[in-house]
Design a protein around this motif. Structure first.
Motif, PDB file in Angstrom:
ATOM      1  N   PRO A  37      19.657 -40.463 -20.420  1.00 42.95           N
ATOM      2  CA  PRO A  37      20.290 -39.684 -21.270  1.00 42.95           C
ATOM      3  C   PRO A  37      20.834 -40.121 -22.528  1.00 42.95           C
ATOM      4  N   LEU A  38      19.910 -40.507 -23.672  1.00 47.49           N
ATOM      5  CA  LEU A  38      20.341 -41.093 -24.817  1.00 47.49           C
ATOM      6  C   LEU A  38      20.188 -39.750 -25.774  1.00 47.49           C
ATOM      7  N   ARG A  39      21.521 -39.707 -26.405  1.00 46.86           N
ATOM      8  CA  ARG A  39      21.765 -38.456 -27.290  1.00 46.86           C
ATOM      9  C   ARG A  39      22.326 -39.063 -28.557  1.00 46.86           C
ATOM     10  N   GLY A  40      22.351 -38.324 -29.389  1.00 55.08           N
ATOM     11  CA  GLY A  40      22.692 -38.709 -30.813  1.00 55.08           C
ATOM     12  C   GLY A  40      21.829 -38.996 -31.874  1.00 55.08           C
ATOM     13  N   GLU A  41      22.388 -39.301 -33.173  1.00 60.46           N
ATOM     14  CA  GLU A  41      21.242 -39.692 -34.231  1.00 60.46           C
ATOM     15  C   GLU A  41      21.927 -40.896 -35.025  1.00 60.46           C
ATOM     16  N   CYS A  42      21.402 -41.474 -35.762  1.00 64.19           N
ATOM     17  CA  CYS A  42      21.726 -42.395 -36.869  1.00 64.19           C
ATOM     18  C   CYS A  42      22.020 -41.740 -38.112  1.00 64.19           C
ATOM     19  N   ARG A  43      23.171 -41.573 -38.515  1.00 66.21           N
ATOM     20  CA  ARG A  43      23.394 -40.510 -39.537  1.00 66.21           C
ATOM     21  C   ARG A  43      23.089 -41.066 -41.010  1.00 66.21           C
ATOM     22  N   ALA A  44      22.618 -40.259 -41.743  1.00 67.48           N
ATOM     23  CA  ALA A  44      22.358 -40.697 -43.347  1.00 67.48           C
ATOM     24  C   ALA A  44      23.684 -41.177 -43.880  1.00 67.48           C
ATOM     25  N   GLY A  45      23.693 -42.325 -44.363  1.00 65.33           N
ATOM     26  CA  GLY A  45      24.836 -42.514 -45.443  1.00 65.33           C
ATOM     27  C   GLY A  45      26.054 -43.144 -44.595  1.00 65.33           C
ATOM     28  N   GLN A  46      25.668 -43.554 -43.264  1.00 61.25           N
ATOM     29  CA  GLN A  46      26.745 -44.193 -42.435  1.00 61.25           C
ATOM     30  C   GLN A  46      26.068 -45.494 -42.038  1.00 61.25           C
ATOM     31  N   VAL A  47      26.976 -46.460 -41.771  1.00 59.46           N
ATOM     32  CA  VAL A  47      26.938 -47.908 -41.513  1.00 59.46           C
ATOM     33  C   VAL A  47      27.530 -48.003 -40.045  1.00 59.46           C
ATOM     34  N   TYR A  48      26.814 -48.564 -39.063  1.00 62.83           N
ATOM     35  CA  TYR A  48      26.866 -48.896 -37.741  1.00 62.83           C
ATOM     36  C   TYR A  48      26.985 -50.323 -37.633  1.00 62.83           C
ATOM     37  N   LEU A  49      28.264 -50.890 -37.068  1.00 66.76           N
ATOM     38  CA  LEU A  49      28.269 -52.218 -36.734  1.00 66.76           C
ATOM     39  C   LEU A  49      27.938 -52.716 -35.444  1.00 66.76           C
ATOM     40  N   THR A  61      23.063 -52.803 -25.222  1.00 63.08           N
ATOM     41  CA  THR A  61      23.579 -51.470 -24.721  1.00 63.08           C
ATOM     42  C   THR A  61      22.692 -50.728 -25.367  1.00 63.08           C
ATOM     43  N   LEU A  62      22.359 -49.299 -24.389  1.00 62.92           N
ATOM     44  CA  LEU A  62      21.594 -48.238 -24.769  1.00 62.92           C
ATOM     45  C   LEU A  62      21.622 -47.748 -26.025  1.00 62.92           C
ATOM     46  N   LYS A  63      23.026 -47.541 -26.383  1.00 67.00           N
ATOM     47  CA  LYS A  63      23.204 -46.937 -27.835  1.00 67.00           C
ATOM     48  C   LYS A  63      22.755 -47.987 -28.845  1.00 67.00           C
ATOM     49  N   ALA A  64      23.064 -49.232 -28.613  1.00 65.75           N
ATOM     50  CA  ALA A  64      22.346 -50.102 -29.694  1.00 65.75           C
ATOM     51  C   ALA A  64      20.811 -50.135 -29.715  1.00 65.75           C
ATOM     52  N   ALA A  65      20.410 -49.970 -28.767  1.00 68.83           N
ATOM     53  CA  ALA A  65      18.941 -49.919 -28.840  1.00 68.83           C
ATOM     54  C   ALA A  65      18.408 -48.518 -29.590  1.00 68.83           C
ATOM     55  N   LEU A  68      19.064 -48.932 -33.386  1.00 64.71           N
ATOM     56  CA  LEU A  68      17.908 -49.950 -33.928  1.00 64.71           C
ATOM     57  C   LEU A  68      16.423 -49.094 -34.048  1.00 64.71           C
ATOM     58  N   MET A  69      16.332 -48.246 -33.296  1.00 64.29           N
ATOM     59  CA  MET A  69      14.931 -47.646 -33.283  1.00 64.29           C
ATOM     60  C   MET A  69      15.084 -46.319 -34.499  1.00 64.29           C
ATOM     61  N   GLN A  70      16.225 -46.099 -34.499  1.00 66.43           N
ATOM     62  CA  GLN A  70      16.446 -44.813 -35.576  1.00 66.43           C
ATOM     63  C   GLN A  70      16.800 -45.132 -37.128  1.00 66.43           C
ATOM     64  N   ALA A  71      17.499 -46.371 -37.327  1.00 67.28           N
ATOM     65  CA  ALA A  71      18.075 -46.639 -38.674  1.00 67.28           C
ATOM     66  C   ALA A  71      16.952 -47.118 -39.725  1.00 67.28           C
ATOM     67  N   ASP A  72      17.347 -46.530 -40.872  1.00 65.78           N
ATOM     68  CA  ASP A  72      16.584 -46.611 -41.953  1.00 65.78           C
ATOM     69  C   ASP A  72      16.550 -48.046 -42.499  1.00 65.78           C
ATOM     70  N   ALA A  73      17.814 -48.752 -42.484  1.00 64.02           N
ATOM     71  CA  ALA A  73      17.644 -50.254 -42.740  1.00 64.02           C
ATOM     72  C   ALA A  73      18.550 -50.887 -41.832  1.00 64.02           C
ATOM     73  N   VAL A  74      18.214 -52.233 -41.434  1.00 64.56           N
ATOM     74  CA  VAL A  74      19.011 -52.977 -40.492  1.00 64.56           C
ATOM     75  C   VAL A  74      19.412 -54.200 -41.141  1.00 64.56           C
ATOM     76  N   LYS A 123      20.886 -43.812 -46.753  1.00 62.49           N
ATOM     77  CA  LYS A 123      20.040 -44.456 -45.717  1.00 62.49           C
ATOM     78  C   LYS A 123      21.055 -44.666 -44.422  1.00 62.49           C
ATOM     79  N   SER A 124      20.692 -44.389 -43.383  1.00 63.83           N
ATOM     80  CA  SER A 124      21.330 -44.926 -42.044  1.00 63.83           C
ATOM     81  C   SER A 124      21.187 -46.522 -41.869  1.00 63.83           C
ATOM     82  N   VAL A 125      22.313 -47.084 -41.694  1.00 65.26           N
ATOM     83  CA  VAL A 125      22.287 -48.686 -41.750  1.00 65.26           C
ATOM     84  C   VAL A 125      23.023 -49.160 -40.711  1.00 65.26           C
ATOM     85  N   VAL A 126      22.211 -50.077 -39.650  1.00 68.48           N
ATOM     86  CA  VAL A 126      22.672 -50.787 -38.744  1.00 68.48           C
ATOM     87  C   VAL A 126      22.976 -52.121 -39.289  1.00 68.48           C
TER      88      VAL A 126
END
Length: 299
Positions: A37-49, A61-65, A68-74, A123-126
């Motif tokens: 049950p993977l939910r959520g999105e990588c939001r534009a203009g936000q940075v995920y550490l 973690t499932l969330k990290a994976a 990574l597959m959703q981000a515009d930039a890593v 861009k969504s950024v990881v």
């Protein structure tokens, strides 16, 4: 009727089991059909550490994976494993900002500026960091840079090197019979102009884990012995924990500098000090390829 031979009985049993599996298959959910049950999105203009863990992609973690597959930039570090990077889609932007001892490919201030720039472009950024982003990983500085630019940020924890190394060596970091405390220490405090409080660290009822300390092993062993720990007190070095090239050395505070000189280990390398290290010798998780030396059993 003559008794059936064992091979024939076995053949009939296997045929019966195959037939049963086929008959029941419509009612059995196969592992390949399970959807997490993977939910959520990588939001534009936000940075995920995001914590990349110890290098083994299966320890993400499932969330990290998902991120990574959703981000515009890593934006990623040196210690992120190739298997983890392989999860990034080909169309995503990649920015390497890794640091090595004595050489920073990109100054910390520029890393913060890069994340702000990418987020302001919509861009969504990881920001992908080895281990856990909150453990000796300059996360605070990066959060400050994002906050100053009013860029929203989120933190995704990862498996830190201490947990990965202990698991791969088959030992607990804490154990009722060995350690009532656990302390993470950056070995950077062992530099010439600074020193840890060795007296407070030289305790027999806790486990010490030193990060970034491969070049400081002699100083650590000397400091702890001078502060009162016995020469035979156990110490373990684990390099590339959880990865195929994992290596380890197990010994005492007295002999570890000599062991390391005779059998150098690569970086990154974690240092574990404490009586829990005694459990390595009886651990079923200890691989035969590990380099393990005997230590005193009468501690």
């Amino acid at each position: 009727m003559p008794a059936l031979s064992n091979p024939l009985l076995l053949k009939w049993f296997n045929a019966f089991m195959r037939l049963s599996q086929r008959a029941l298959s419509p009612w059995v959910q196969h592992a390949a059909d399970i959807r997490l049950p993977l939910r959520g999105e990588c939001r534009a203009g936000q940075v995920y550490l995001v914590g990349a863990g110890s290098g083994d992609a299966e320890l993400l973690t499932l969330k990290a994976a998902r991120l990574l597959m959703q981000a515009d930039a890593v934006v990623y570090d040196r210690l992120v494993g190739d298997d983890v990077l392989a999860l990034i889609p080909g169309g995503s932007e990649r920015y390497y900002v890794g640091k090595a001892r004595g050489h920073h490919s990109v100054p910390q201030a520029e890393i913060g500026a890069l994340m702000v720039k990418l987020a302001r472009e919509g861009k969504s950024v990881v920001r992908l960091k080895g281990g856990d982003p909150a453990v000796f990983a300059r996360m605070g500085e990066e959060l400050d840079a994002l906050a100053a630019a009013e860029i929203p940020a989120a933190i995704v924890p990862g498996i830190t090197a201490a947990s990965a190394a202990a698991a791969c060596m088959g030992i607990p970091l804490t154990d009722r019979g060995h350690a009532q405390q656990l302390r993470f220490v950056t070995a950077q405090l062992c530099r010439e102009d600074g020193s840890p409080d060795w007296a407070s660290l030289a305790r027999k009822d806790e486990t010490l884990v030193f990060y970034m300390g491969l070049s400081k092993v002699s100083a650590i062993c000397h400091g702890l012995r001078q502060a009162g720990l016995p020469d035979e007190w156990p110490i373990m070095l684990v390099a590339n924990a959880s990865q195929p090239e994992q290596q380890s050395l197990v010994g005492s505070l007295a002999d570890m500098p000599e062991q390391l000189a005779a059998t150098p280990l690569p970086s990154p390398c974690l240092i574990v000090v404490g009586s829990v290290v005694q459990r390595v010798a009886t651990s079923p998780a200890l691989k035969t390829t590990d380099i393990a030396q005997p230590y005193s059993s009468d501690l």
